[in-house]
Design a protein around this motif. Structure first.
Motif, PDB file in Angstrom:
ATOM      1  N   HIS A  36     -50.128   9.158  33.128  1.00 17.42           N
ATOM      2  CA  HIS A  36     -49.724   9.390  34.271  1.00 17.42           C
ATOM      3  C   HIS A  36     -49.055  10.565  34.538  1.00 17.42           C
ATOM      4  O   HIS A  36     -47.943  10.328  34.066  1.00 17.42           O
ATOM      5  CB  HIS A  36     -49.689   7.976  34.942  1.00 17.42           C
ATOM      6  CG  HIS A  36     -50.850   7.211  35.113  1.00 17.42           C
ATOM      7  ND1 HIS A  36     -50.791   5.857  34.855  1.00 17.42           N
ATOM      8  CD2 HIS A  36     -52.200   6.755  35.944  1.00 17.42           C
ATOM      9  CE1 HIS A  36     -51.494   5.391  34.709  1.00 17.42           C
ATOM     10  NE2 HIS A  36     -52.221   5.672  34.957  1.00 17.42           N
ATOM     11  N   ILE A  94     -51.749  12.196  41.444  1.00 16.58           N
ATOM     12  CA  ILE A  94     -51.476  11.149  40.668  1.00 16.58           C
ATOM     13  C   ILE A  94     -52.425  11.557  39.794  1.00 16.58           C
ATOM     14  O   ILE A  94     -53.672  11.020  40.125  1.00 16.58           O
ATOM     15  CB  ILE A  94     -51.122   9.891  40.738  1.00 16.58           C
ATOM     16  CG1 ILE A  94     -49.639  10.049  41.528  1.00 16.58           C
ATOM     17  CG2 ILE A  94     -50.830   9.577  39.569  1.00 16.58           C
ATOM     18  CD1 ILE A  94     -50.163   8.114  42.469  1.00 16.58           C
ATOM     19  N   ALA A 102     -54.356  11.158  35.360  1.00 11.99           N
ATOM     20  CA  ALA A 102     -54.434   9.673  34.762  1.00 11.99           C
ATOM     21  C   ALA A 102     -55.087  10.127  33.713  1.00 11.99           C
ATOM     22  O   ALA A 102     -56.742  10.661  34.152  1.00 11.99           O
ATOM     23  CB  ALA A 102     -55.054   8.227  35.313  1.00 11.99           C
TER      24      ALA A 102
END
Length: 407
Positions: A223, A238, A240
């Protein structure tokens, strides 16, 4: 009396354990021991050496291990302290990379550290002192446009439980300063093939200079905090990277600070990602206070839980950065990294602080489990919950959780 004492000592001698207990019980008992103790025991007899060196025992020890260490980095130096007591003196670690003026930490997984210096990268177990040098890969510099400049490169290290493979991702960005655009180059190293491969470029830009992807074990993902364009006023995300599917996706924020896949990039607060207790962790710095969030069920927006809030007025020095590292053995305290200068325990119930004394200077800190895993070791899939039959099914299951997938 003397004869009985000698007889008792022989019975308790690890080298004689195979003559007293079944091997299955011996393995189960030894799997709870610290790696350093096991390395000493393996030299006492051939039978113990055979047990401790076996793949099955290495997996069992990793599965049962509650031996954790705090790794500290300062310039070219690495230190190790037993976690969570932090009462013993910091032990200097002799890393395998030489001719350097700085060491970079790219991550920790299953007792292995990924470290780098002067374009050399190694997977290294600081307990067994075994390491593996990763093949060097040049950064592909564009040559067509004089306006394009190299921006930065980041890495992320983690473990794919479905292929039992350690993977290292590298993302490089080149920026066109005139048009405010960028190009990304993504490469992935897999331990089993001992080689790098090309992945599709991503439409994300890193909005904060950091070098390490945050690996969350229960998601098999790395992440980072990113934006969609190379602009500090772009909404924050965010992002990932799933090591099993080898695709990027966006993780939703808590409802309180946006509720979607992005939040407005504002000077009024800053965010960062970390891992705490095996869960994805989000820090939201409002400059007067810092909120610490934990995602209890990975990928589920409603599972975000505000663990605690810290008021900046509680600290003597300005709070530039804060990162949660881990829980105390009773789960009642959280160890915090303050400004990469101090370590402090925060009591979740009393809301009191206690600084950790005797810690050497450090620029970076992370938790690493103590294991016997060698750098090229295939970890047993059974240590993870669930085992899907195909990559296609895993992708379908992944999308059903509501992730936004980016190919």
């Amino acid at each position: 009396m003397k004869g009985k004492k000698e007889e008792r000592r022989k019975t308790l001698n690890p080298a004689m354990a195979g003559d007293v207990l079944p091997m299955e019980i011996i393995s189960e008992i030894f799997s709870r021991l610290h790696p350093q103790s096991l390395l000493r025991f393996r030299s006492t007899s051939e039978s113990l050496k055979s047990i401790i060196d076996s793949h099955n025992f290495t997996n069992l020890h990793l599965r049962n291990s509650d031996n954790f260490n705090l790794i500290l980095r300062h310039n070219t130096n690495l230190y190790q302290l037993h976690f969570p007591n932090l009462t013993t003196a910091a032990i200097p670690l002799n890393h395998p990379l030489f001719y350097t003026n700085r060491i970079a930490l790219f991550g920790s997984c299953n007792g292995l550290l990924c470290i780098s210096s002067n374009n050399e990268i190694a997977f290294w177990n600081p307990n067994t002192r075994k390491h593996r040098i990763i093949p060097h890969l040049l950064i592909p510099f564009p040559q067509s446009d004089i306006n394009i400049h190299f921006a930065l490169t980041i890495h992320g290290f983690g473990f794919d439980p479905f292929s039992s493979d350690y993977k290292l991702i590298r993302i490089s960005w080149f920026v066109d300063l005139h048009n405010r655009t960028f190009d990304s180059y993504v490469r992935l190293f897999t331990s089993k093939t001992n080689s790098w491969k090309v992945l599709p470029n991503i439409e994300y830009a890193l909005c904060h200079v950091n070098t390490m992807g945050v690996f969350v074990e229960n998601s098999s993902s790395l992440h980072w905090k990113m934006t969609r364009r190379y602009d500090k006023f772009q909404p924050l995300l965010i992002v990932a990277f799933n090591l099993t599917l080898e695709v990027f996706n966006e993780v939703p924020f808590p409802h309180e600070i946006g509720g979607g896949e992005e939040v407005t990039n504002s000077a009024s607060f800053e965010i960062d990602v970390a891992v705490l207790g095996g869960c994805l962790c989000l820090t939201v710095n409002h400059h007067t206070k810092i909120d610490i969030w934990v995602m209890k069920e990975y990928g589920c927006r409603d599972s975000w839980c505000k663990l605690f809030t810290l008021m900046e007025s509680c600290f003597v020095l300005p709070l530039k950065s804060l990162s949660p590292l881990g829980y105390s053995s009773d789960g009642k305290k959280v160890l915090l990294d303050l400004n990469h200068k101090k370590l402090v325990w925060y009591d979740l119930k009393s809301e009191q602080f206690s600084y950790v004394d005797g810690i050497p200077k450090f620029d970076e800190a992370m938790i690493c489990v103590g294991s016997l895993v060698p750098p090229s070791f295939p970890v047993d899939n059974s240590r993870k919950k669930g085992n899907h039959s195909s990559k296609t099914k895993r992708r379908d299951d992944f999308l059903s959780k509501g992730f936004k997938l980016t190919l």
